[in-house]
Each structure stands twice: as structure tokens, then as C-alpha cells.
Design an enzyme around this catalytic site. Structure first.
Site, PDB file in Angstrom:
ATOM      1  N   GLU A  38       1.603  -2.095  -7.936  1.00 39.04           N
ATOM      2  CA  GLU A  38       2.011  -2.542  -6.615  1.00 39.04           C
ATOM      3  C   GLU A  38       3.017  -3.701  -6.661  1.00 39.04           C
ATOM      4  OE1 GLU A  38       1.339  -1.248  -3.566  1.00 39.04           O
ATOM      5  OE2 GLU A  38       2.624  -2.821  -2.780  1.00 39.04           O
ATOM      6  N   THR A  80       5.165   2.581  -0.950  1.00 39.94           N
ATOM      7  CA  THR A  80       4.414   3.292  -1.996  1.00 39.94           C
ATOM      8  C   THR A  80       4.544   4.799  -1.832  1.00 39.94           C
ATOM      9  OG1 THR A  80       2.768   1.526  -1.838  1.00 39.94           O
ATOM     10  CG2 THR A  80       2.195   3.412  -3.199  1.00 39.94           C
ATOM     11  N   HIS A 195      -0.310  -6.950  -3.348  1.00 34.82           N
ATOM     12  CA  HIS A 195       0.333  -6.461  -2.124  1.00 34.82           C
ATOM     13  C   HIS A 195       0.560  -7.637  -1.182  1.00 34.82           C
ATOM     14  CE1 HIS A 195       1.057  -4.257   1.574  1.00 34.82           C
ATOM     15  NE2 HIS A 195       1.095  -3.121   0.888  1.00 34.82           N
ATOM     16  N   HIS A 255       7.821  -0.546  -5.809  1.00 35.26           N
ATOM     17  CA  HIS A 255       8.921  -1.015  -4.953  1.00 35.26           C
ATOM     18  C   HIS A 255       8.960  -2.533  -5.034  1.00 35.26           C
ATOM     19  CE1 HIS A 255       5.686  -2.077  -2.224  1.00 35.26           C
ATOM     20  NE2 HIS A 255       5.241  -0.840  -2.331  1.00 35.26           N
TER      21      HIS A 255
HETATM   22  C1  GP9 Z   1      -1.819   1.418   0.464  1.00 34.51           C
HETATM   23  C2  GP9 Z   1      -1.013   0.965  -0.702  1.00 34.51           C
HETATM   24  C3  GP9 Z   1       0.058   0.036  -0.260  1.00 34.51           C
HETATM   25  O1  GP9 Z   1      -2.710   2.413   0.165  1.00 34.51           O
HETATM   26  O2  GP9 Z   1      -0.539   2.037  -1.434  1.00 34.51           O
HETATM   27  O3  GP9 Z   1       1.053   0.691   0.446  1.00 34.51           O
HETATM   28  P1  GP9 Z   1       2.460   0.007   0.690  1.00 34.51           P
HETATM   29  O4  GP9 Z   1       2.325  -0.910   1.878  1.00 34.51           O
HETATM   30  O5  GP9 Z   1       2.810  -0.761  -0.537  1.00 34.51           O
HETATM   31  O6  GP9 Z   1       3.384   1.129   0.932  1.00 34.51           O
HETATM   32 MN    MN Z   2       3.171  -0.400  -2.587  1.00 39.07          MN
END
Ligand code: GP9
Ligand code: MN
Length: 400
Positions: A38, A80, A195, A255
Site C-alpha cells: 500500500e 489500488t 494507507h 500507487h
Molecule cells: C482498500 C485498500 C485501499 O481495500 O485496497 O484502497 P485504496 O484507497 O488505496 O485504493
Molecule cells: Mn492502495
């Protein structure tokens, strides 16, 4: 239109690149473990905060892996989900919105389904609600055998922070899930702790926050450090459980984590006076490591991106890609063009970066004549445009 697929097929054939004979099929029969990390960007690698490494484990692992130091994320608003789409299909996500919501009913020839046909059990492990990003719907189209969502995990107050289950606990619980699967398996684990807004309990802070006017950037480093620790624990446990020797590991950043709104703070961290559009593109690099136990490490400087992951994995597993519609090229192919186009139309070559209507020379980091970038305009446009055509026209319907 069904004739549109002919244009796509022609373009695909023109761009097909032979795999490296030494790499083709070397992972056949091994488990494939993908780790979607992440919000990690490459600028944190080999860097320190108050003298402490931010990613000690990844720094060490990349010295023992195939490491791609010019690898870019190619996601847009779908975050994601865009990265998942790119990796599964070697197609670009949408310019805006998320293809996971708008085109979850399309026909695809996705990697989970392709490896499944080769005898692999294909799954995703991610401790979030199954409908987040419409994953439950899209994963059906991708052909996964199973999605281990939040219902497969024990999540409580003690082991949660921010978006949910903490990465260390997520990986620990995932070990049992991995062991429960028939082999060989193809499994993607998606981390969560690093995140936005990068929350972390005091007990999990292994390095200091940064000191700038951006709380977001300041908090980013301890959560990256925590994810790095969680990865280290995972590898240790995988070794203990005998998973390690039977598997190959593909780790990539999904990302960016730090948006351009934090450029001032970022320039402070990078020690630059001001960040230019050139710098912004460079910041879209994300880590990409392919770790194959027993293999000699190697660094590749070939410009590449998430679009290139599908052909790479297929070739490692000994699967021919000539008949597959894809817009990337195998990272190991000796014929591959050193090139990455981002979703906003920016692109990167060995010598130049094109972004926001300007051409930059990499060596000097300065703007140069637009003509220098022009030879690549056509490829950038066709890559994105034809990929869009496949999605908007649901063209895979017409391709067997
Ligand atoms: C949510 C995680 C985060 O399940 O994959 O999503 P994002 O906000 O990074 O797209
Ligand atoms: Mn993500």
C-alpha cells in the site's frame, strides 16, 4: 465494434517481445505470491529518518532479488483497484473513476484465470469488506477461485488501526490461509496499514515522524517502516512454514502515498529547493522486486510499469503470450522498449520525461525542446487509446 479488435490485435502483434530464454518457465509449478504494498513510493528506499532506515527489510531484500529501479505505477483515481486491473490484465484503468465499478461486467482474459487453466489455485487475501472497490464483482470476471476477505480474518480492536487489520496480524493470519490452499497457488496479498492518513499506534512506531508542515508526510515514514517490518515477519514465517522454498515472490507498490499537495514538505525531505513537473513524475516510481529463492540478484534499469507485470509472470510460468491481448512487455525480455506511459499521458524513456506538455531531459532535469519527446507520442497515445477501446467496447468478447 467487433472490427476494432482487429486494430488491437495488429498493434499487439507489432509490439510482441520474445521472452528471455533463460527466464522462460523457471517458476513453473512454484507458488506465486504477489504482495501489493500500500502507498509505497520508491523515494523511501535507502533513505533514513534521524539516521534510521525507513525500509531496512526491503533494502536488504532488493539486494537479493531481481530489482527494477525504474518501475512506475500507472494508476489514476481507481488507486489500488487500478493497480489490480493493470496487473491482472495488462490493460490500463480509466482516466477517471474506477474500471472496477464501471466495467465489472466485461469479458477479460485475466491472469488469475490464465494460471488457473495451468493448474494453479488463484486467490486474493485482503482484510477489507469484499465489496470495497466492487472487488467481489470484478474478481468473478478475473476468474479467481477465492477471495479471502475480512470474513476470513479475526479482526478486533487490539489488532486494528486506521483502515483495519494491522499488517503484521494480516500476514500472520494469512500464513494459515496460504497453508490451507492446494498447491501450486497464485495468491495476491494486499496490505493496508500504510494507507492515508497513515495512522499508527505508539507501540508500532519504529522510527520518528518527519518534521515538516505536512502531517501527512510526517506520519508516512513510521507507517512505511511498520509495513516493512510486517513484510520481514512474513518472510520469516514463510521460511519457518516451508512456504518460502516452494514459492516466488513479487512485491510492488500499488500507487503513490503522497500527493502533489505535499510538494513543499516533500522538497524539504528530498533536499530540493522546489519540485518541478519532472520531479513529480520521478516520484511516481514504486518499488518492484521479484524474489526467486536461490537466484542471483540483478538490478534492471529498464523503464517499466505495472502494465508489464502480466507478461512477465506468464513467461516466468512458461506460458506463451503471443495470443494474449496485452499492452505491456515482459520485464526480462532483452527486446523490451525502455518505456512507461502514465495514465495522464506523461511518459518516461531512457533519456526523456514528457509531462504536462513539456519535454524534460533526464540527465540535466531541465526542460528541453518538445521535438525530443515527439518520437514517443504515437506509442503513448496508442497504448492508452487502444487499451481504452478494449474496455469501452468490451472487445475481449470478440477475441478467443
Ligand atoms: C482498500 C485498500 C485501499 O481495500 O485496497 O484502497 P485504496 O484507497 O488505496 O485504493
Ligand atoms: Mn492502495
Amino acid at each position: 465494434e467487433s472490427s476494432d479488435i482487429d486494430e488491437v490485435i495488429r498493434y499487439r502483434n507489432e509490439n510482441y517481445k520474445e521472452p528471455d530464454a533463460d527466464m522462460f518457465g523457471i517458476a513453473e509449478g512454484k507458488n506465486v505470491i504477489l504482495i501489493s504494498m500500500e502507498s509505497i513510493q520508491s523515494f523511501v528506499l535507502n533513505e533514513t529518518i534521524d539516521g534510521e532506515e525507513i525500509t531496512p527489510f526491503l533494502n536488504q531484500l532488493k539486494e537479493d532479488s531481481y530489482y527494477f529501479d525504474e518501475f512506475y505505477h500507472q494508476t489514476a483515481q481507481g488507486k489500488t483497484s487500478d493497480s489490480e486491473f493493470l496487473v491482472a490484465n495488462s490493460l490500463f484503468g480509466r482516466e477517471s473513476g474506477s474500471v472496477f465499478f464501471t466495467h465489472a461486467g466485461n469479458e477479460y482474459n485475466s491472469l488469475p484465470e490464465i494460471v488457473n487453466e495451468q493448474g494453479y489455485y488463484s486467490t486474493v487475501m485482503h482484510a477489507n469488506n469484499k465489496s470495497f472497490w466492487n472487488r467481489d464483482m470484478m474478481y468473478l470476471q478475473f476468474g479467481y477461485d477465492k477471495f479471502f476477505d475480512i470474513a476470513s480474518y479475526t479482526v478486533n480492536e487490539e489488532n486494528s488501526i486506521g483502515w483495519g487489520l494491522k499488517d503484521v496480524d494480516f500476514f500472520e493470519q494469512s500464513i494459515d490461509l496460504l497453508k490451507s490452499q492446494p498447491e501450486p497457488y497464485y495468491t495476491k496479498l494486499i496490505t493496508l496499514t500504510n494507507h492515508f492518513p497513515f495512522e499508527l499506534g505508539e507501540e508500532d512506531k519504529m522510527i520518528n515522524e518527519f518534521d515538516s508542515n505536512s502531517g501527512t508526510l510526517n506520519r508516512y515514514f513510521p507507517t512505511v517502516r511498520y509495513m516493512d517490518y510486517a513484510l520481514e515477519q512474513f518472510f520469516e514465517r514463510a521460511k519457518e512454514e516451508g512456504i518460502y522454498d516452494e514459492s516466488i515472490f513479487i512485491l510492488y507498490g500499488d500507487h503513490y502515498g503522497i500527493s502533489e499537495y505535499h510538494h513543499r514538505a516533500m522538497s524539504l525531505f528530498l533536499g530540493k529547493e522546489k519540485l518541478t513537473p519532472f520531479d513529480h513524475v520521478q516520484l511516481q516510481k514504486v518499488p518492484m522486486l521479484i524474489h526467486i529463492p536461490g537466484h542471483e540478484p540483478k538490478v534492471s534499469h529498464s523503464i517499466s510499469g505495472q502494465i508489464d507485470v502480466k507478461p512477465t509472470i506468464m513467461h516466468l510460468l512458461g506460458i506463451d503470450t503471443r495470443e494474449d491481448i496485452q499492452f505491456g512487455t515482459d520485464l526480462f525480455s532483452k527486446e523490451r522498449p525502455s518505456f512507461a506511459v502514465l495514465r495522464d499521458g506523461s511518459f518516461i524513456t531512457d533519456e526523456f520525461v514528457y509531462t504536462k506538455g513539456s519535454c524534460y531531459e533526464k540527465a540535466s532535469e531541465q526542460e528541453t525542446q518538445l521535438e525530443k519527446c515527439e518520437p514517443f507520442f504515437e506509442k503513448a497515445k496508442l497504448d492508452l487509446g487502444l487499451s481504452d477501446k478494449v474496455i469501452y467496447g468490451d472487445l475481449m468478447r470478440f477475441y478467443q
